[in-house]
Design a protein around this motif. Structure first.
Motif, PDB file in Angstrom:
ATOM      1  N   LEU A  81       0.828  -1.194   0.000  1.00 50.20           N
ATOM      2  CA  LEU A  81       0.000   0.000   0.000  1.00 50.20           C
ATOM      3  C   LEU A  81       0.866   1.249   0.000  1.00 50.20           C
ATOM      4  CD1 LEU A  81      -3.035   0.761   0.145  1.00 50.20           C
ATOM      5  CD2 LEU A  81      -2.751   0.953   2.612  1.00 50.20           C
ATOM      6  N   GLN A  82       2.001   1.162   0.665  1.00 48.82           N
ATOM      7  CA  GLN A  82       2.923   2.291   0.720  1.00 48.82           C
ATOM      8  C   GLN A  82       3.863   2.293  -0.482  1.00 48.82           C
ATOM      9  OE1 GLN A  82       4.418   3.145   4.617  1.00 48.82           O
ATOM     10  NE2 GLN A  82       6.385   3.854   3.873  1.00 48.82           N
ATOM     11  N   VAL A  93       6.015   3.734  -7.010  1.00 49.51           N
ATOM     12  CA  VAL A  93       6.475   3.039  -8.217  1.00 49.51           C
ATOM     13  C   VAL A  93       6.559   4.017  -9.382  1.00 49.51           C
ATOM     14  CG1 VAL A  93       5.657   1.429  -9.992  1.00 49.51           C
ATOM     15  CG2 VAL A  93       5.748   0.720  -7.590  1.00 49.51           C
ATOM     16  N   ASP A  94       7.667   3.956 -10.138  1.00 49.41           N
ATOM     17  CA  ASP A  94       7.798   4.811 -11.324  1.00 49.41           C
ATOM     18  C   ASP A  94       7.948   4.004 -12.605  1.00 49.41           C
ATOM     19  OD1 ASP A  94      10.399   3.868 -11.113  1.00 49.41           O
ATOM     20  OD2 ASP A  94      11.222   5.766 -10.401  1.00 49.41           O
ATOM     21  N   LEU A  95       7.921   2.668 -12.498  1.00 45.23           N
ATOM     22  CA  LEU A  95       7.973   1.818 -13.678  1.00 45.23           C
ATOM     23  C   LEU A  95       7.128   0.577 -13.434  1.00 45.23           C
ATOM     24  CD1 LEU A  95      11.146   0.926 -15.760  1.00 45.23           C
ATOM     25  CD2 LEU A  95       9.426  -0.787 -15.252  1.00 45.23           C
ATOM     26  N   VAL A  96       6.235   0.276 -14.359  1.00 48.72           N
ATOM     27  CA  VAL A  96       5.399  -0.925 -14.275  1.00 48.72           C
ATOM     28  C   VAL A  96       5.770  -1.829 -15.439  1.00 48.72           C
ATOM     29  CG1 VAL A  96       3.078  -1.872 -14.365  1.00 48.72           C
ATOM     30  CG2 VAL A  96       3.498   0.258 -13.128  1.00 48.72           C
ATOM     31  N   GLY A 115      17.945   2.852  -9.363  1.00 49.84           N
ATOM     32  CA  GLY A 115      17.116   3.665  -8.480  1.00 49.84           C
ATOM     33  C   GLY A 115      15.646   3.665  -8.845  1.00 49.84           C
ATOM     34  N   ARG A 116      15.250   2.795  -9.802  1.00 54.57           N
ATOM     35  CA  ARG A 116      13.843   2.743 -10.180  1.00 54.57           C
ATOM     36  C   ARG A 116      13.056   1.941  -9.148  1.00 54.57           C
ATOM     37  NH1 ARG A 116      13.463   4.123 -15.710  1.00 54.57           N
ATOM     38  NH2 ARG A 116      11.293   4.613 -15.175  1.00 54.57           N
ATOM     39  N   SER A 133      -3.532   3.337  -3.731  1.00 57.03           N
ATOM     40  CA  SER A 133      -2.323   3.485  -2.914  1.00 57.03           C
ATOM     41  C   SER A 133      -1.966   4.954  -2.731  1.00 57.03           C
ATOM     42  CB  SER A 133      -1.167   2.726  -3.578  1.00 57.03           C
ATOM     43  OG  SER A 133       0.043   2.985  -2.916  1.00 57.03           O
ATOM     44  N   ARG A 134      -1.930   5.696  -3.845  1.00 56.41           N
ATOM     45  CA  ARG A 134      -1.527   7.106  -3.789  1.00 56.41           C
ATOM     46  C   ARG A 134      -2.485   7.918  -2.924  1.00 56.41           C
ATOM     47  NH1 ARG A 134      -2.762  11.787  -6.154  1.00 56.41           N
ATOM     48  NH2 ARG A 134      -4.459  10.817  -7.333  1.00 56.41           N
ATOM     49  N   ARG A 135      -3.780   7.733  -3.137  1.00 56.03           N
ATOM     50  CA  ARG A 135      -4.754   8.538  -2.406  1.00 56.03           C
ATOM     51  C   ARG A 135      -4.830   8.130  -0.939  1.00 56.03           C
ATOM     52  NH1 ARG A 135     -10.262   9.447  -5.664  1.00 56.03           N
ATOM     53  NH2 ARG A 135     -10.605  10.617  -3.729  1.00 56.03           N
TER      54      ARG A 135
END
Length: 813
Positions: A496-497, A502-505, A692-693, A747-749
């Motif tokens: 959840l955190q 995440v910046d790459l899926v 660092g991704r 997750s973000r919200r």
């Protein structure tokens, strides 16, 4: 969606662990065992966990760990124990309840959740539950087992709010005369004079004493029942602050009323209205908070409400009878009428209809069902009639397991929560110290001794560890509950955190971005071979495989009515292909590399968008089978939505370069890797992470399990295999790629909501405790009334919960 969602992790006790380096070496040895998808060793607990993958041999663990010098034996542990915990009112209660639980012999780990009022314990087999209950009762936090996952969540949460509602109403009726008499006189001098002339000052104060005492002894008794024992145990909590604050105001006022000579003339003021209003407002806050928590946790109750109470069972003689749900057994034949809810998981035997599965998957369109299709408990039938055979009942149904997953997620603890619990553990004693110090300073240097009482009471009442303790769990409760309603299940709390960062899926291709139901589109036997022989041999070898390509080959052979030869010695090489025996000969079906590793020369196929499966037998190349797999309807939308949010998208596939490039081109994905084994996918992930991704991997197959476990966040499709879902941190019930976007938004919200709650809860206390202590009055400003302090404190918790409830309005991305 498969009908099993159970955990498959294996737990071991590890010997000879004497340092962190030992733990690292033991973990490496455990991870190197063939068939181990993931291994973790904890030095503190001397425990190891294994996620088994394809080809795992439990007997190999003992041999490998013995050879490594760290003998491992299966850990005897009882299933997780869930308990209802009483008397939890603030974050400091949570910390003390956890400490008391962990102190009991046999309790290995304990987590208490303020929002759900529950504890989840990992205990040794045979733990003394009766002794634990007696121990917790003595500690001031009685516990009771949650009997079943199905029954407990469905209990109406209004039961918790109702007592506070009744107490508030009674307290309000008793407080109003006191409040009007005292505050009305301050606001309207004529009213004060009329009261004094009509009833007399002494009679008015005696009446206020009687009514306020009734408030404290009646509806306010709950604070004394919990707060006084906590003080005596030298473990003060929120109720203790209320007891000290309201009790001090009442005691001072009683002294002034009945023994005024003992008080300096300048301090002969009564504060009965403050004591009564404090209790009334806090009861109001507790009622509203309990109601809001009930709304926040309504997801589980809503899911369980999807089950019908009865089912229409067809007996061996063909007669139909309506029976209670707990009487249904696996294998029973059941009839589903138009508009009815599916009672248990099953497989359709007769009839055709469309079933609305939106309440489980979030997908709005009904799904066509016919003989051979599966149906899931809780879904709603359309206009047709179905006869289905029960395959899973009770706690074994998908619905019950989803509920268990949601409960696990809602009971989770984010890393920040441990810090909050440590703060709230010392918060109340610090507040007590501040109150006493402020009171002593105003008594020593202030113009009016009664003002010291006002300051002390205001500090005690304004402090709100409730809001601090609720800030994280109530947001998790609301966020994960709403996520479940949208078909997103968070299995691991850290996900959840982590998912918000995440910046790459990275997506697997087959069965993830594509339908996973490829069809044979071409048979290309080698020179002199027969297309039918090629297909029948390949299908015979693939019969035991669960791979989508294997199922497509078998289906094509069945459609043509081909006779399949008998095979034996089946072996699956993850991400490569299968090996089997046909008579005395060895059959290989899979990638070119799989056949080449066995010494078979494989001609290069022509470039194209189709997936190619090669077939060889005893060193001879027999030919290739071409298959194609259409994209899922929402795959392009999912990729575009991720890009709009600034998230890079990649494809990691074991398929050939042609099909992978074709899918990447259609989805406008520039980063696509083909021909990767599970180890190759993991190597790519590791390389990205070294840059660092923060990487999430989305997959659905057994061969994806190691990659799902290795990613920062593993996301498995609910339409995939159980091993993949066990390795993942997040499960998408619908199997739709667009649900990845929904999961990320949840997750973000949720994290943003937690941050808002924490800023408010800590900011509120940091800003208002000094005001209550008289900081403004030092510079000529006003003192804070105890009544306003009580209102602010009650509002603080309610605002935190109300803010979390905004997450219930989230929509699927």
């Amino acid at each position: 969606m498969p009908d099993t969602l159970q955990a498959t992790r294996l737990h071991y006790d590890i010997a000879n662990l004497s340092c962190g380096g030992c733990a690292a070496r033991a973990q490496a040895a455990m991870a190197a065992i063939p068939g181990v998808a993931e291994a973790r060793v904890n030095f503190a607990t001397r425990r190891g966990d294994i996620l088994p993958g394809p080809g795992f041999d439990p007997a190999a663990v003992g041999r490998a760990m013995e050879a490594a010098g760290y003998p491992a034996t299966p850990h005897e542990s009882a299933p997780p124990l869930r308990l209802e915990v009483e008397h939890l009112t603030c974050g400091s209660c949570v910390a003390r309840a956890e400490a008391a639980l962990r102190a009991w012999p046999g309790v290995e780990e304990a987590q208490v959740n303020l929002a759900t009022r529950r504890a989840e314990l990992r205990v040794e087999t045979g733990v003394d539950l009766a002794g634990l209950q007696a121990h917790m009762a003595e500690a001031g936090y009685p516990v009771h087992p949650v009997e079943t996952e199905a029954a407990a969540p469905s209990r109406p949460r209004e039961d918790e709010a109702a007592p506070y509602r009744r107490a508030f109403i009674l307290s309000l009726l008793l407080t109003l005369p006191v409040f009007v008499a005292e505050m009305g006189g301050h606001l309207i001098p004529a009213f004060h004079h009329w009261l004094a002339m009509t009833f007399g000052e002494t009679l008015l104060r005696v009446a206020q004493f009687v009514l306020t005492t009734a408030v404290l002894a009646g509806p306010g008794a709950v604070f004394f029942r919990l707060g006084v024992p906590a003080l005596l145990r030298r473990a003060p909590e929120m109720n203790s602050l209320v007891v000290l604050g309201a009790g001090a105001a009442w005691a001072w006022s009683t002294l002034v009323t009945f023994a005024p000579a003992l008080v300096p003339e300048t301090g002969r003021h009564v504060y009965f209205e403050a004591a009564a209003v404090i209790v009334t407002l806090i009861l109001l806050g507790r009622w509203l908070e309990a109601r809001a928590r009930g709304h926040a946790g309504a997801a589980i109750a809503g899911l369980m409400a999807l089950r019908p109470d009865t089912a229409l069972r067809i007996g061996p003689d063909g007669r139909e009878a309506e029976v209670a749900l707990d009487e249904v057994r696996p294998g029973d034949r059941l009839r589903l009428r138009p508009g009815g809810r599916v009672a248990v998981d099953g497989v359709v035997e007769d009839g055709e209809s469309h079933v609305d599965e939106a309440m489980l998957t979030g997908e709005p369109l009904p799904v066509a069902k016919a003989a051979g299709d599966s149906v899931t408990a809780g879904t709603v039938n359309g206009g047709g009639t179905l006869v289905y055979r029960a395959t899973a009942v009770g706690a074994d149904t998908v619905l019950s397991r989803i509920v268990a997953m949601v409960e696990d997620a809602q009971a989770t603890r984010l890393p920040v929560q441990s810090l909050i619990d440590r703060v709230t553990m010392i918060f109340v004693p610090v507040v007590l110290a501040i109150a006493l110090a402020a009171g002593a300073l105003w008594l020593a240097f202030g113009p009016d001794p009664s003002q010291a009482l006002v300051v002390t009471v205001s500090v005690l009442i304004i402090a709100c560890p409730c809001a601090m303790g609720l800030a994280t769990p109530v947001s998790i409760l609301a966020g994960t509950g709403r996520a479940a309603e949208l078909g997103v299940l968070f299995r691991q709390g850290d996900a959840l955190q982590a998912l918000a960062r995440v910046d790459l899926v990275a997506f697997d291709k087959t069965g993830t971005l594509t339908e996973g139901r490829p069809a044979v589109t071409g048979l290309h036997p080698a020179d002199g071979g027969s297309a039918e022989d090629l297909l029948s041999l390949a299908a015979a070898g693939e019969r035991s495989s669960e791979h989508p390509l294997a199922r497509a080959i078998v289906a094509a052979a069945e459609e043509r009515g081909l006779a399949l030869p008998e095979t034996g010695g089946f072996a699956n090489t993850s991400g490569a292909g299968i090996t089997a025996r046909v008579g005395s000969e060895t059959l290989l079906v899979g990638s070119a590399a799989h056949l080449q590793a066995a010494g078979i020369e494989v001609p290069a196929p022509p470039e194209g968008p189709e997936t190619v499966v090669h077939v060889g037998q005893s060193g001879r190349y027999l030919g290739r089978i071409a298959l194609s797999d259409p994209l899922k309807a929402d795959a392009a939308r999912a990729v575009a939505a991720l890009k709009e949010r600034g998230i890079a998208v990649a494809i990691l596939s074991g398929d050939a370069e042609g099909p992978v490039d074709a899918v990447a081109a259609r989805l406008d994905v520039t980063e696509a890797r083909a021909g990767l084994s599970p180890a190759g996918k993991r190597a790519v992930l590791d390389a990205w992470r070294e840059q660092g991704r923060k990487v999430a991997f989305v997959g659905d197959g057994i061969n994806d399990a190691p990659v799902l476990a290795a990613a920062d966040v593993g996301i498995a499709l609910g339409s995939g295999t159980d091993v993949a879902m066990e390795a993942a941190d997040v499960v998408l019930v619908s199997g739709a790629p667009s649900a990845v976007v929904t999961a990320r938004e949840v997750s973000r919200r949720t994290l943003r909501n937690i941050a808002e709650n924490l800023v408010w809860a800590f900011g509120y206390n940091i800003a208002l405790i000094p005001v209550a202590a008289g900081a403004l009055a030092v510079f000529g400003g006003p003192f804070l009334s105890p009544m306003l302090a009580a209102g602010a404190m009650a509002a603080s918790s309610v605002l935190v919960v109300a803010n979390a409830l905004r997450l219930k309005r989230m929509r699927a991305a």
